[in-house]
Scaffold this motif. Structure first.
Motif, PDB file in Angstrom:
ATOM      1  N   PHE A  23      13.898  40.257  21.783  1.00 54.05           N
ATOM      2  CA  PHE A  23      13.093  39.712  22.880  1.00 54.05           C
ATOM      3  C   PHE A  23      12.517  40.800  23.785  1.00 54.05           C
ATOM      4  CE2 PHE A  23      12.281  37.706  26.968  1.00 54.05           C
ATOM      5  CZ  PHE A  23      11.561  36.576  26.581  1.00 54.05           C
ATOM      6  N   PHE A  24      13.372  41.703  24.272  1.00 50.38           N
ATOM      7  CA  PHE A  24      12.932  42.721  25.231  1.00 50.38           C
ATOM      8  C   PHE A  24      12.441  44.004  24.552  1.00 50.38           C
ATOM      9  CE2 PHE A  24      16.031  40.261  27.826  1.00 50.38           C
ATOM     10  CZ  PHE A  24      15.147  39.828  28.801  1.00 50.38           C
ATOM     11  N   LYS A  25      12.776  44.196  23.285  1.00 48.95           N
ATOM     12  CA  LYS A  25      12.341  45.335  22.471  1.00 48.95           C
ATOM     13  C   LYS A  25      13.048  46.647  22.827  1.00 48.95           C
ATOM     14  CE  LYS A  25       9.493  42.541  20.510  1.00 48.95           C
ATOM     15  NZ  LYS A  25       9.888  41.901  19.226  1.00 48.95           N
ATOM     16  N   THR A  26      13.093  47.001  24.102  1.00 48.32           N
ATOM     17  CA  THR A  26      13.733  48.262  24.500  1.00 48.32           C
ATOM     18  C   THR A  26      14.769  47.991  25.595  1.00 48.32           C
ATOM     19  OG1 THR A  26      12.040  48.724  26.172  1.00 48.32           O
ATOM     20  CG2 THR A  26      11.682  49.616  23.961  1.00 48.32           C
ATOM     21  N   GLY A  27      15.687  48.936  25.756  1.00 47.53           N
ATOM     22  CA  GLY A  27      16.695  48.791  26.798  1.00 47.53           C
ATOM     23  C   GLY A  27      17.808  49.809  26.614  1.00 47.53           C
ATOM     24  N   PHE A  28      18.782  49.745  27.514  1.00 49.60           N
ATOM     25  CA  PHE A  28      19.958  50.617  27.469  1.00 49.60           C
ATOM     26  C   PHE A  28      21.139  49.743  27.049  1.00 49.60           C
ATOM     27  CE2 PHE A  28      23.693  52.629  29.349  1.00 49.60           C
ATOM     28  CZ  PHE A  28      23.519  53.961  29.005  1.00 49.60           C
ATOM     29  N   TYR A  29      21.749  50.077  25.915  1.00 53.65           N
ATOM     30  CA  TYR A  29      22.782  49.217  25.327  1.00 53.65           C
ATOM     31  C   TYR A  29      24.119  49.931  25.227  1.00 53.65           C
ATOM     32  CZ  TYR A  29      19.119  45.925  23.946  1.00 53.65           C
ATOM     33  OH  TYR A  29      18.086  45.025  23.962  1.00 53.65           O
ATOM     34  N   ILE A  30      25.182  49.178  25.518  1.00 54.76           N
ATOM     35  CA  ILE A  30      26.552  49.668  25.351  1.00 54.76           C
ATOM     36  C   ILE A  30      27.395  48.512  24.816  1.00 54.76           C
ATOM     37  CG2 ILE A  30      28.644  50.450  26.539  1.00 54.76           C
ATOM     38  CD1 ILE A  30      27.047  52.002  28.452  1.00 54.76           C
ATOM     39  N   ASN A  31      28.381  48.849  23.986  1.00 54.47           N
ATOM     40  CA  ASN A  31      29.362  47.855  23.549  1.00 54.47           C
ATOM     41  C   ASN A  31      30.738  48.262  24.045  1.00 54.47           C
ATOM     42  OD1 ASN A  31      27.136  47.887  21.252  1.00 54.47           O
ATOM     43  ND2 ASN A  31      28.019  45.842  21.375  1.00 54.47           N
ATOM     44  N   ALA A  32      31.513  47.276  24.470  1.00 53.36           N
ATOM     45  CA  ALA A  32      32.824  47.569  25.038  1.00 53.36           C
ATOM     46  C   ALA A  32      33.851  46.535  24.605  1.00 53.36           C
ATOM     47  CB  ALA A  32      32.751  47.587  26.566  1.00 53.36           C
ATOM     48  N   ASN A  33      35.051  47.004  24.351  1.00 50.27           N
ATOM     49  CA  ASN A  33      36.176  46.105  24.182  1.00 50.27           C
ATOM     50  C   ASN A  33      36.816  45.933  25.557  1.00 50.27           C
ATOM     51  OD1 ASN A  33      38.011  44.455  22.909  1.00 50.27           O
ATOM     52  ND2 ASN A  33      38.541  45.949  21.330  1.00 50.27           N
ATOM     53  N   TYR A  34      37.904  45.207  25.622  1.00 49.83           N
ATOM     54  CA  TYR A  34      38.521  44.963  26.925  1.00 49.83           C
ATOM     55  C   TYR A  34      39.336  46.169  27.406  1.00 49.83           C
ATOM     56  CZ  TYR A  34      36.951  40.179  26.601  1.00 49.83           C
ATOM     57  OH  TYR A  34      36.154  39.067  26.514  1.00 49.83           O
ATOM     58  N   GLY A  35      39.912  46.054  28.590  1.00 49.77           N
ATOM     59  CA  GLY A  35      40.674  47.146  29.171  1.00 49.77           C
ATOM     60  C   GLY A  35      39.763  48.159  29.833  1.00 49.77           C
ATOM     61  N   SER A  36      40.101  49.427  29.677  1.00 54.40           N
ATOM     62  CA  SER A  36      39.376  50.486  30.367  1.00 54.40           C
ATOM     63  C   SER A  36      37.924  50.599  29.912  1.00 54.40           C
ATOM     64  CB  SER A  36      40.078  51.831  30.154  1.00 54.40           C
ATOM     65  OG  SER A  36      40.103  52.175  28.779  1.00 54.40           O
ATOM     66  N   GLU A  37      37.626  50.135  28.687  1.00 51.18           N
ATOM     67  CA  GLU A  37      36.263  50.251  28.174  1.00 51.18           C
ATOM     68  C   GLU A  37      35.263  49.463  29.017  1.00 51.18           C
ATOM     69  OE1 GLU A  37      35.631  49.636  24.034  1.00 51.18           O
ATOM     70  OE2 GLU A  37      37.332  50.871  23.426  1.00 51.18           O
ATOM     71  N   VAL A  38      35.688  48.326  29.551  1.00 50.97           N
ATOM     72  CA  VAL A  38      34.783  47.521  30.380  1.00 50.97           C
ATOM     73  C   VAL A  38      34.389  48.295  31.634  1.00 50.97           C
ATOM     74  CG1 VAL A  38      34.567  45.422  31.773  1.00 50.97           C
ATOM     75  CG2 VAL A  38      35.661  45.322  29.529  1.00 50.97           C
TER      76      VAL A  38
END
Length: 349
Positions: A23-38
């Protein structure tokens, strides 16, 4: 508008990002699991946002429930930035009931336990924006329905449910590209596999056909020069190519010797040897795990057995050794790892 998106590290989380990328084509992406990663991921996004405060901003969090403390801290940070003149829209879309307290406190926290996060994002894009072109993007809704069926376990929707089960394994086992060192590349890999999988949904026994094809879909993606090989060799070649593209960022030094530092790569013997042979200016290769276990490799120019002993009382052979840092703190930020290792190498000089 500048777009920032944090999402979970499973099928539902990556599918949310598939939708926003379409939809937006571009952006800043991150993936995180729970705990300190969030917390680390939110801090990383906020740092990026502060570089673009003159723009309209959408900060989206999906398939992750925040604790009351995490929600409070984030709300405080965004409120302060907006009061100082920024234009940031914060939106969280999730389906985990454990986030109910946070959802009760903040308008930006949308919680709906009846839909998976992918379905919530899909509907949100129609509710808040213009949504997808139904003709050009006809493949999207069936994919969303299959993910929704498996993620909230609608096993009575037999066809979607069975297809969703294959999708779940497709994403969870897409480990050929390291998801920390090459997070963007890994995300692109998983999203590409999901898009390719969508073509099988409407076929008879599509879930079985997709299951048969997963190996070949991965191989097709990993071919750097178009030539076929085993998936292990294709993965190794892709990895070495990726390392060479980023080698300046991954470079560390010790007594005038150049080394390459990786994080959570694992099983480095083959890629380390291939990299060192292809890049003569590098003398050693180090990989560190989340728990601080260190693997060192060389190609005759430096004794990494001695280096391992100096670094953390480790040891081994001149070209292959190991050690363990007892004080290493797990992180998803490579720069933190690099600073830690470079400082330890300086102490050894």
């Amino acid at each position: 508008m500048k777009f920032y998106h944090i999402s979970h590290t499973d099928l539902d989380g990556y599918a949310c990002q598939l939708l926003t990328k379409e939809f937006f084509k571009t952006g800043f992406y991150i993936n995180a699991n729970y705990g300190s990663e969030v917390k680390q991921s939110i801090e990383a996004v906020l740092q990026e946002i502060k570089k673009n405060l003159d723009s309209e901003i959408l900060f989206l969090i999906t398939d992750l429930n925040l604790t009351v403390g995490e929600s409070k801290d984030l709300n405080k940070e965004i409120t302060a930035l907006n009061e100082a003149g920024a234009n940031i829209k914060l939106q969280l879309l999730d389906h985990h009931a454990t986030g109910q307290k946070s959802a009760n406190m903040y308008e930006w926290y949308l919680l709906d336990t009846t839909r998976c996060a992918t379905k919530i994002v899909y509907d949100y894009l129609f509710d808040e924006y213009e949504g997808f072109n139904c003709q050009e993007n006809a493949w999207i809704k069936p994919l969303v329905d299959a993910i929704n069926a498996v993620d909230i376990w609608l096993d009575h929707e037999v066809e979607n449910f069975e297809f969703g089960k294959v999708l779940m394994r497709l994403v969870s086992r897409a480990s050929e590209i390291n998801n920390i060192l090459f997070a963007d590349e890994n995300r692109a890999f998983r999203i590409s596999l999901l898009k390719s999988a969508a073509a099988y949904i409407k076929e008879k026994d599509g879930h079985i056909k997709l299951d048969d094809e997963i190996h070949f879909l991965k191989k097709e993606y990993l071919k750097c020069n178009g030539s076929n090989d085993t998936i292990d060799n294709l993965s190794a070649k892709y990895l070495v190519h990726s390392l060479e593209n980023r080698k300046e960022d991954l470079t560390i030094t010790y007594r005038g010797h150049k080394g390459l530092l990786t994080y959570t790569l694992g099983s480095i013997s083959i890629p380390a040897n291939a990299f060192l042979k292809a890049n003569d200016e590098y003398d050693f290769f180090i990989d560190i795990s989340r728990r601080g276990n260190v693997s060192l490799r060389a190609d005759g120019k430096i004794d990494v057995g001695i280096l391992a002993e100096k670094l953390a009382k480790g040891g081994g052979h001149p070209n292959a050794s190991g050690a363990k840092f007892m004080d290493f703190v797990e992180t998803i930020n490579y720069d933190d790892v690099k600073n830690f290792i470079q400082e330890r190498l300086k102490r050894c000089e």
